[in-house]
Motif scaffolding. Structure first.
Motif, PDB file in Angstrom:
ATOM      1  N   LEU A 417       2.267  -9.227   3.288  1.00  0.00           N
ATOM      2  CA  LEU A 417       2.468  -9.206   1.834  1.00  0.00           C
ATOM      3  C   LEU A 417       1.230  -9.743   1.100  1.00  0.00           C
ATOM      4  O   LEU A 417       0.861  -9.218   0.041  1.00  0.00           O
ATOM      5  CB  LEU A 417       3.683 -10.062   1.463  1.00  0.00           C
ATOM      6  N   ASP A 418       0.579 -10.752   1.668  1.00  0.00           N
ATOM      7  CA  ASP A 418      -0.618 -11.321   1.045  1.00  0.00           C
ATOM      8  C   ASP A 418      -1.692 -10.249   0.902  1.00  0.00           C
ATOM      9  O   ASP A 418      -2.375 -10.167  -0.122  1.00  0.00           O
ATOM     10  CB  ASP A 418      -1.175 -12.486   1.882  1.00  0.00           C
ATOM     11  N   VAL A 419      -1.812  -9.403   1.937  1.00  0.00           N
ATOM     12  CA  VAL A 419      -2.802  -8.325   1.873  1.00  0.00           C
ATOM     13  C   VAL A 419      -2.445  -7.352   0.752  1.00  0.00           C
ATOM     14  O   VAL A 419      -3.309  -6.885   0.013  1.00  0.00           O
ATOM     15  CB  VAL A 419      -2.890  -7.585   3.231  1.00  0.00           C
ATOM     16  N   LEU A 420      -1.144  -7.063   0.596  1.00  0.00           N
ATOM     17  CA  LEU A 420      -0.717  -6.150  -0.472  1.00  0.00           C
ATOM     18  C   LEU A 420      -1.205  -6.634  -1.823  1.00  0.00           C
ATOM     19  O   LEU A 420      -1.618  -5.837  -2.665  1.00  0.00           O
ATOM     20  CB  LEU A 420       0.816  -6.105  -0.556  1.00  0.00           C
ATOM     21  N   GLY A 421      -1.172  -7.945  -2.023  1.00  0.00           N
ATOM     22  CA  GLY A 421      -1.578  -8.527  -3.297  1.00  0.00           C
ATOM     23  C   GLY A 421      -3.041  -8.252  -3.608  1.00  0.00           C
ATOM     24  O   GLY A 421      -3.422  -8.151  -4.767  1.00  0.00           O
ATOM     25  N   SER A 422      -3.859  -8.074  -2.549  1.00  0.00           N
ATOM     26  CA  SER A 422      -5.287  -7.861  -2.792  1.00  0.00           C
ATOM     27  C   SER A 422      -5.659  -6.375  -2.835  1.00  0.00           C
ATOM     28  O   SER A 422      -6.808  -6.030  -3.065  1.00  0.00           O
ATOM     29  CB  SER A 422      -6.096  -8.564  -1.690  1.00  0.00           C
ATOM     30  N   LEU A 423      -4.656  -5.494  -2.598  1.00  0.00           N
ATOM     31  CA  LEU A 423      -4.937  -4.051  -2.659  1.00  0.00           C
ATOM     32  C   LEU A 423      -4.903  -3.601  -4.114  1.00  0.00           C
ATOM     33  O   LEU A 423      -4.197  -4.178  -4.927  1.00  0.00           O
ATOM     34  CB  LEU A 423      -3.872  -3.266  -1.890  1.00  0.00           C
ATOM     35  N   PRO A 424      -5.668  -2.517  -4.437  1.00  0.00           N
ATOM     36  CA  PRO A 424      -5.541  -1.978  -5.796  1.00  0.00           C
ATOM     37  C   PRO A 424      -4.104  -1.510  -6.016  1.00  0.00           C
ATOM     38  O   PRO A 424      -3.495  -0.915  -5.112  1.00  0.00           O
ATOM     39  CB  PRO A 424      -6.527  -0.810  -5.805  1.00  0.00           C
TER      40      PRO A 424
END
Ligand SMILES: *Cc1c(COP(=O)(O)O)cnc(C)c1O
Length: 428
Positions: A417-424
């Motif tokens: 989920l943390d990675v999702l936050g950094s995706l456009p």
């Protein structure tokens, strides 16, 4: 129901039987190979369950054969009809579901959960009859009703069971079954079994409940008015992702009719799978309580993550089924009562659901549930019909919690989920 097995003389273990019936010239090598000595029938109770891997059973006389076939006395003739290992599994599930009154509950095992559902519906539905099913409903059950039974004159309405008025409004004079799922997939909606029982009773219909997601550890629908309870034993009962099976339990007169359909349609469970499934039952409460407790912690922790739009889990006070769940799921320690499936919807729609699922390292991307390892499914990627997804967010990911340590599962999903936050941001 046939339970007893033919009695064998105590000294049978020493007598090679075919030889003892004959005298005269020595038999040929093939005859001797085929008529090997009969295995012993121990008089003691085995602790483990024997696997009766025999398709057919011998009789002492044609009269005995006729009596068993005509059901004038208990016995086994052919394993599509009955098999002791399979009977042992079905009787064990009946005992767990019918904990309150075991003598009033019988069971029949099937080759899969869908075979059990099909056998039950074919028993009580026919040309011109009607069933009220829930929406959402298990995808394969939807296909069975919409694509198969519809061709045989059975009509089905799929209604939101959370509103009993809608269920009542869907009843017709031809309604034979009110069908429910204790915990719905993937919303985890909790069926108001007592309310549905009232509706079914007024309609003169049976209340049939697929309780796969709940297991008899979480809920025993027979105690709340269900006439028959069905499980995909593939899931929690087997518990190790190594076999497929199904079971129906309930009133003995109804189950006897279901058995006849099973025999006539040939959906017998194999003795090997029955062995695995019954073995699974011995640890069912331990596994299910543990999975439920992990699911509770998992749901509560991830509901707080900023990338999470919603978490569907009946253990959370925010879930619409929470109060009903408290009422129906009334045994076991607090925090271990609400099932082990959690549906998590990230912000970001379809793409976010795929991205979350594909970044998981501990949870496997796989269907099914109830096995030892946690499984995740991005629902919109695999839905076979719009009905299966009705009201479900395109990003929703279903987690079937396994036996891993809760911290590791939470860390796995948090990382993804943390990675999702950094995706456009894609479409929401
Ligand atoms: C898996 C499942 C079924 C079908 O069971 P199979 O063993 O796969 O045939 C039916 N109902 C529910 C709720 C299920 O999860």
């Amino acid at each position: 129901m046939r339970r007893a097995r033919p009695e064998t003389p105590a000294d049978s273990r020493r007598e090679p039987q075919p030889g003892s019936r004959r005298s005269g010239p020595a038999l040929g090598e093939n005859t001797r190979a085929v008529h090997l000595p009969t295995p012993p029938t121990p008089r003691q109770e085995p602790i483990g369950l024997p696997v009766w891997r025999s398709a057919s059973w011998a009789f002492d006389s044609s009269g005995d054969h006729a009596d068993v076939i005509a059901e004038h006395r208990p016995g086994y003739a052919y394993s599509r009809i009955d098999n002791p290992t399979v009977d042992a599994f079905a009787a064990a599930v009946a005992a767990l579901e019918g904990a309150a009154a075991p003598e009033d509950v019988a069971g029949q095992a099937f080759s899969s959960g869908m075979a059990a559902i099909t056998g039950t519906l074919l028993t009580f539905l026919g040309n011109g009859s009607h069933i009220v099913a829930p929406a959402p409903v298990n995808g394969a059950t939807y296909q069975l009703l919409a694509n198969v039974l519809s061709r045989f004159g059975v009509s089905a309405d799929f209604v939101d069971h959370s509103d009993l008025r809608r269920v009542r409004a869907a009843i017709r004079p031809t309604t034979k079954i009110v069908y429910a799922e204790t915990l719905a997939n993937p919303t985890l909606a909790v069926a108001d079994l007592r309310g549905l029982y009232q509706v079914a009773r007024e309609a003169g219909a049976l209340l049939v409940v697929d309780s796969t997601f709940a297991t008899p550890v979480v809920c025993r629908p027979l105690e709340h008015g269900a006439d028959l309870v069905i499980h995909s034993a593939t899931k929690y009962m087997g518990g190790h992702d190594d076999c497929v099976g199904g079971v129906v339990v309930g009133r003995p007169d109804l189950v006897a009719r279901v058995r006849q359909t099973r025999i006539d349609t040939g959906s017998a469970l194999s003795p090997d799978d029955a062995f695995l499934l019954r073995r699974g039952l011995e640890t069912l409460p331990l596994r299910v309580r543990r999975m439920c407790s992990t699911a509770m912690v998992f749901a509560a922790a991830l509901a707080k993550h900023p990338q999470v739009r919603r978490v569907d889990y009946p253990g959370l006070p925010t879930h619409p089924g929470h109060r009903t769940a408290r009422h129906l799921f009334d045994s076991g320690p607090e925090g271990t009562r609400f099932g082990a499936v959690v549906t998590l919807t990230p912000h970001g729609g379809f793409e976010a659901g795929v991205a979350l699922t594909d970044r998981l390292r501990t949870a496997a991307i796989a269907l099914s549930m109830g096995g030892t390892c946690t499984k995740a499914v991005h629902l919109a990627s695999v839905a076979r019909s719009d009905e299966a997804l009705s009201g479900v967010d395109a990003g929703a990911v279903r987690f079937a919690i396994g036996l891993e340590d809760a911290e590791d599962l939470i860390a796995d999903v948090t990382r993804a989920l943390d990675v999702l936050g950094s995706l456009p941001r894609a479409r929401t």
